[in-house]
Scaffold this active site. Structure first.
Site, PDB file in Angstrom:
ATOM      1  N   GLY A  83      -0.246  -1.083   3.063  1.00  0.00           N
ATOM      2  CA  GLY A  83      -1.576  -1.704   3.010  1.00  0.00           C
ATOM      3  C   GLY A  83      -2.293  -1.639   4.345  1.00  0.00           C
ATOM      4  N   CYS A 115       4.659 -10.387  -6.215  1.00  0.00           N
ATOM      5  CA  CYS A 115       4.102 -10.720  -4.897  1.00  0.00           C
ATOM      6  C   CYS A 115       4.043 -12.226  -4.712  1.00  0.00           C
ATOM      7  CB  CYS A 115       2.724 -10.098  -4.734  1.00  0.00           C
ATOM      8  SG  CYS A 115       1.589 -10.470  -6.074  1.00  0.00           S
ATOM      9  N   GLU A 132       9.929 -10.595   2.772  1.00  0.00           N
ATOM     10  CA  GLU A 132       9.846 -10.388   1.329  1.00  0.00           C
ATOM     11  C   GLU A 132      10.983  -9.468   0.891  1.00  0.00           C
ATOM     12  OE1 GLU A 132       6.096  -9.690  -1.452  1.00  0.00           O
ATOM     13  OE2 GLU A 132       6.631  -7.866  -0.397  1.00  0.00           O
ATOM     14  N   LYS A 177      -4.175   5.970  -8.699  1.00  0.00           N
ATOM     15  CA  LYS A 177      -2.937   6.587  -8.209  1.00  0.00           C
ATOM     16  C   LYS A 177      -1.821   5.604  -8.538  1.00  0.00           C
ATOM     17  CE  LYS A 177      -0.189   6.902  -5.319  1.00  0.00           C
ATOM     18  NZ  LYS A 177       1.215   6.545  -5.672  1.00  0.00           N
ATOM     19  N   GLU A 186      -3.936  -6.310  -1.360  1.00  0.00           N
ATOM     20  CA  GLU A 186      -3.083  -7.395  -1.868  1.00  0.00           C
ATOM     21  C   GLU A 186      -1.647  -7.008  -1.550  1.00  0.00           C
ATOM     22  OE1 GLU A 186      -0.834  -9.356  -3.134  1.00  0.00           O
ATOM     23  OE2 GLU A 186      -1.238  -9.282  -5.290  1.00  0.00           O
ATOM     24  N   GLY A 200       0.377  -3.492  -2.788  1.00  0.00           N
ATOM     25  CA  GLY A 200       1.680  -2.953  -2.413  1.00  0.00           C
ATOM     26  C   GLY A 200       2.210  -3.619  -1.166  1.00  0.00           C
ATOM     27  N   SER A 201       2.948  -2.868  -0.370  1.00  0.00           N
ATOM     28  CA  SER A 201       3.619  -3.427   0.808  1.00  0.00           C
ATOM     29  C   SER A 201       2.639  -3.642   1.962  1.00  0.00           C
ATOM     30  CB  SER A 201       4.719  -2.475   1.266  1.00  0.00           C
ATOM     31  OG  SER A 201       4.163  -1.246   1.664  1.00  0.00           O
TER      32      SER A 201
HETATM   33  P1  NAI Z   1       4.437   0.768  -1.286  1.00  0.00           P
HETATM   34  O1  NAI Z   1       3.455  -0.156  -0.673  1.00  0.00           O
HETATM   35  O2  NAI Z   1       4.917   1.917  -0.477  1.00  0.00           O
HETATM   36  O3  NAI Z   1       3.805   1.383  -2.648  1.00  0.00           O
HETATM   37  C1  NAI Z   1       2.734   0.806  -3.370  1.00  0.00           C
HETATM   38  C2  NAI Z   1       1.712   1.879  -3.709  1.00  0.00           C
HETATM   39  O4  NAI Z   1       1.130   2.375  -2.503  1.00  0.00           O
HETATM   40  C3  NAI Z   1       2.315   3.103  -4.401  1.00  0.00           C
HETATM   41  O5  NAI Z   1       1.391   3.598  -5.343  1.00  0.00           O
HETATM   42  C4  NAI Z   1       2.468   4.084  -3.250  1.00  0.00           C
HETATM   43  O6  NAI Z   1       2.499   5.417  -3.658  1.00  0.00           O
HETATM   44  C5  NAI Z   1       1.230   3.783  -2.436  1.00  0.00           C
HETATM   45  N1  NAI Z   1       1.283   4.146  -1.011  1.00  0.00           N
HETATM   46  C6  NAI Z   1       2.347   4.076  -0.172  1.00  0.00           C
HETATM   47  N2  NAI Z   1       1.997   4.480   1.067  1.00  0.00           N
HETATM   48  C7  NAI Z   1       0.681   4.816   1.014  1.00  0.00           C
HETATM   49  C8  NAI Z   1      -0.267   5.322   1.965  1.00  0.00           C
HETATM   50  N3  NAI Z   1       0.072   5.549   3.233  1.00  0.00           N
HETATM   51  N4  NAI Z   1      -1.534   5.551   1.565  1.00  0.00           N
HETATM   52  C9  NAI Z   1      -1.901   5.309   0.293  1.00  0.00           C
HETATM   53  N5  NAI Z   1      -1.055   4.851  -0.650  1.00  0.00           N
HETATM   54  C10 NAI Z   1       0.220   4.602  -0.299  1.00  0.00           C
HETATM   55  O7  NAI Z   1       5.643  -0.111  -1.821  1.00  0.00           O
HETATM   56  P2  NAI Z   1       7.189   0.342  -2.027  1.00  0.00           P
HETATM   57  O8  NAI Z   1       7.610   1.213  -0.878  1.00  0.00           O
HETATM   58  O9  NAI Z   1       7.296   0.875  -3.400  1.00  0.00           O
HETATM   59  O10 NAI Z   1       7.942  -1.066  -1.960  1.00  0.00           O
HETATM   60  C11 NAI Z   1       8.397  -1.579  -0.710  1.00  0.00           C
HETATM   61  C12 NAI Z   1       8.190  -3.061  -0.640  1.00  0.00           C
HETATM   62  O11 NAI Z   1       6.809  -3.379  -0.747  1.00  0.00           O
HETATM   63  C13 NAI Z   1       8.842  -3.864  -1.747  1.00  0.00           C
HETATM   64  O12 NAI Z   1      10.185  -4.093  -1.503  1.00  0.00           O
HETATM   65  C14 NAI Z   1       8.018  -5.129  -1.718  1.00  0.00           C
HETATM   66  O13 NAI Z   1       8.489  -5.976  -0.706  1.00  0.00           O
HETATM   67  C15 NAI Z   1       6.627  -4.627  -1.354  1.00  0.00           C
HETATM   68  N6  NAI Z   1       5.771  -4.487  -2.561  1.00  0.00           N
HETATM   69  C16 NAI Z   1       4.826  -5.435  -2.813  1.00  0.00           C
HETATM   70  C17 NAI Z   1       4.075  -5.369  -3.957  1.00  0.00           C
HETATM   71  C18 NAI Z   1       3.037  -6.399  -4.282  1.00  0.00           C
HETATM   72  O14 NAI Z   1       2.812  -6.697  -5.450  1.00  0.00           O
HETATM   73  N7  NAI Z   1       2.333  -6.942  -3.328  1.00  0.00           N
HETATM   74  C19 NAI Z   1       4.257  -4.297  -4.952  1.00  0.00           C
HETATM   75  C20 NAI Z   1       5.238  -3.299  -4.559  1.00  0.00           C
HETATM   76  C21 NAI Z   1       5.951  -3.422  -3.411  1.00  0.00           C
HETATM   77 MG    MG Z   2       6.638   2.453   0.506  1.00  0.00          MG
END
Ligand code: NAI
Ligand code: MG
Length: 480
Positions: free
Chosen positions: A235, A286, A384, A177, A252, A230-231
């Site tokens: 997570g 990250c 972050e 996904k 992660e 992701g976030s």
């Molecule tokens: P996010 O964590 O919402 O998105 C990352 C992935 O998770 C995407 O594929 C999203 O569709 C999926 N996702 C979101 N909610 C989910 C759920 N409930 N169940 C399953 N999958 C889900 O990150 P977002 O909103 O794009 O970014 C927000 C903040 O997160 C950023 O500003 C940053 O601080 C952090 N982030 C950290 C990352 C890392 O490498 N550790 C990568 C991206 C964002």
């Molecule tokens: Mg999000």
């Protein structure tokens, strides 16, 4: 330069398909804010179809392949990624605003990760356990089955390779996904998966958002393992849902990583590394070095030299190959601008940047920003931001530096710069993070484990341990 977009459709059981209800999401180039296509927007129905295809593939010819044969397929896939490196890099530059040179480097890393895991496929060994004469006891390391790979937008294909490579090496099948912002490179990659000769259904992609597609994927009863990057917020939700289904999950989740600079450090190296760690990928990493903790004797010098270098960065559209591209989306831009505005009123000293750079009418651009004299307890020093923002805070003793470094809720990586071996070892032992880097940033690589503690997540990726994430142990005891 310019390449064709891949079909902007899900890939399920080897076929490209639209969503049953015809729903799509716009794909936006963050350098221009232009809509460059519309990608299928999937939900529970598409997830169910993809999981069914992955389950059928798991029970089909994929199961019969010897580990060495799985490795050969992965080597072939790596070669195809290398062949199409320019196209894949172009897609990531257009989709997430990565400067094109950086995007090329990232795709090179994808091939390297696939090759590492290709070589690992036939090196997974169980154990023979001595229970005494009369019984033979051994372990079989078996693939988990269907696995979920939920990835973010900062390294779209890199994050796919990081968990898909070991999952395939282990003999699992997969549903990916991608992040809703960044589906392009993984959809091109799926054509390469087919060309390499993976049986249909071994790897599937459902495009969509987190709640609509990610959540039903994690919850699906036939999904036996989860890899998420992701976030912290998402997570945590994924971890809870995985636990409810008794599924192992590797999470992660980012960090607020301290780069500790002692007074005896090589400051030329510090400045080079702080530029890379703070501003590469526009700070959307990250393990970025977003938080500098600097011995008071050299704190002003470090902050001012860093700010001078940051001010000279060329900012611009990804295909112009700037030093600094835009952030990924309107949402991320608003988040970064919110932090910058708050920081300007926090009492910290703004040395450079602090908002939108001049001369760019469109695009989600944020200037490379350095604040010093930052209160270690303030939000910009603890949360972050995921943008091109570095904070500098002075410290007086090593103990104070350690306490500050460990005071945040996350614990992904930390770095220590010093010529004093004693100090380096003491800091390594005292830092509450999954990785520590000494006199270098972004050390490690596809061969070395990475991951966090505290709110940064659970489990480790990369290295041989990543293959183990996708295996379960079956113990076999035979009476002779
Ligand atoms: P996010 O964590 O919402 O998105 C990352 C992935 O998770 C995407 O594929 C999203 O569709 C999926 N996702 C979101 N909610 C989910 C759920 N409930 N169940 C399953 N999958 C889900 O990150 P977002 O909103 O794009 O970014 C927000 C903040 O997160 C950023 O500003 C940053 O601080 C952090 N982030 C950290 C990352 C890392 O490498 N550790 C990568 C991206 C964002
Ligand atoms: Mg999000």
């Amino acid at each position: 330069m310019g390449f064709a977009l891949p079909p902007l459709l899900h890939v399920i059981g080897g076929k490209t398909v639209a969503s049953a209800d015809g729903a799509t999401l716009p794909v936006i180039d963050p350098s221009t804010e232009q809509v460059i296509g519309h990608v299928a927007h999937g939900g529970g129905g598409e997830i169910a179809a993809a999981v069914a295809a992955a389950e059928a593939a798991r029970l089909g010819p994929w199961r019969e392949l010897a580990p060495v044969a799985r490795g050969k397929l992965l080597f072939r896939l790596a070669d195809l990624v290398t062949r199409d490196l320019e196209a894949l890099a172009w897609l990531e530059a257009c989709n997430v605003g990565k400067p094109i040179s950086a995007a090329r480097g990232d795709i090179g890393g994808v091939a390297e990760t696939l090759r590492y895991n290709a070589g690992a496929a036939d090196k997974v060994e169980g154990a023979v356990i001595p229970l005494g004469d009369g019984v033979v006891d051994y372990t079989r390391l078996e693939p988990l089955g269907v696995t979920a790979h939920i990835v973010p937008w900062n390294y779209p294909l890199g994050m796919v390779a990081r968990s898909l490579g070991p999952a395939l090496a282990a003999g699992c099948t997969a549903v990916i996904k991608p992040a809703e912002q960044s589906p392009l490179s993984v959809l091109h990659f799926m054509a390469l998966v087919a060309e390499a000769g993976f049986p249909p259904g071994v790897v599937n992609v459902v495009c969509g958002d987190g709640p609509g597609a990610g959540a039903p994927l994690v919850a699906h009863p036939l999904v036996r393992g989860v890899a998420f990057t992701g976030s912290v917020e998402a997570g945590r939700a994924v971890g809870i849902a995985a636990a409810a289904g008794m599924k192992p999950a590797v999470l992660e989740l980012g960090g607020k990583n301290a780069m500790i600079v002692a007074a005896d450090a090589d400051l030329d190296r510090v400045i080079d590394d702080a530029m890379m760690g703070g501003f590469e990928n526009a700070g959307q990493v990250c393990s970025s070095s977003s938080r500098l903790l600097v011995a008071r004797a050299v704190a002003d010098e470090v902050a001012e030299r860093l700010a001078a270098r940051a001010a000279a960065l060329r900012v611009g559209p990804a295909l112009d190959d700037p030093d600094l591209g835009p952030v990924v989306s309107a949402g991320q831009y608003a988040k970064v601008m919110g932090y910058l505005a708050e920081a300007r009123h926090s009492g910290a000293r703004l040395l450079t940047g602090g908002g939108r750079p001049g001369g760019l009418a469109r695009g989600y651009f944020a200037a490379a920003t350095v604040f010093d004299r930052v209160d270690a307890a303030s939000r910009i020093a603890c949360e972050e931001v995921f943008g091109p923002l570095v904070t500098v805070t002075a410290y007086d003793t090593d103990a104070e530096a350690l306490a500050m470094a460990n005071s945040v809720s996350t614990g992904l990586v930390a770095g220590v710069y010093t010529r004093d071996l004693q100090r380096a070892f003491a800091m390594v032992a005292g830092l509450e993070t999954g990785s520590v880097w000494v006199n270098g940033w972004y050390l490690g690589g596809t061969q070395a484990p990475t991951g966090g503690i505290k709110d940064s997540g659970i489990g480790r990726e990369r290295g041989m341990i990543a293959v183990r994430n996708f295996l379960r142990i079956k113990n076999v005891a035979i009476r002779l």
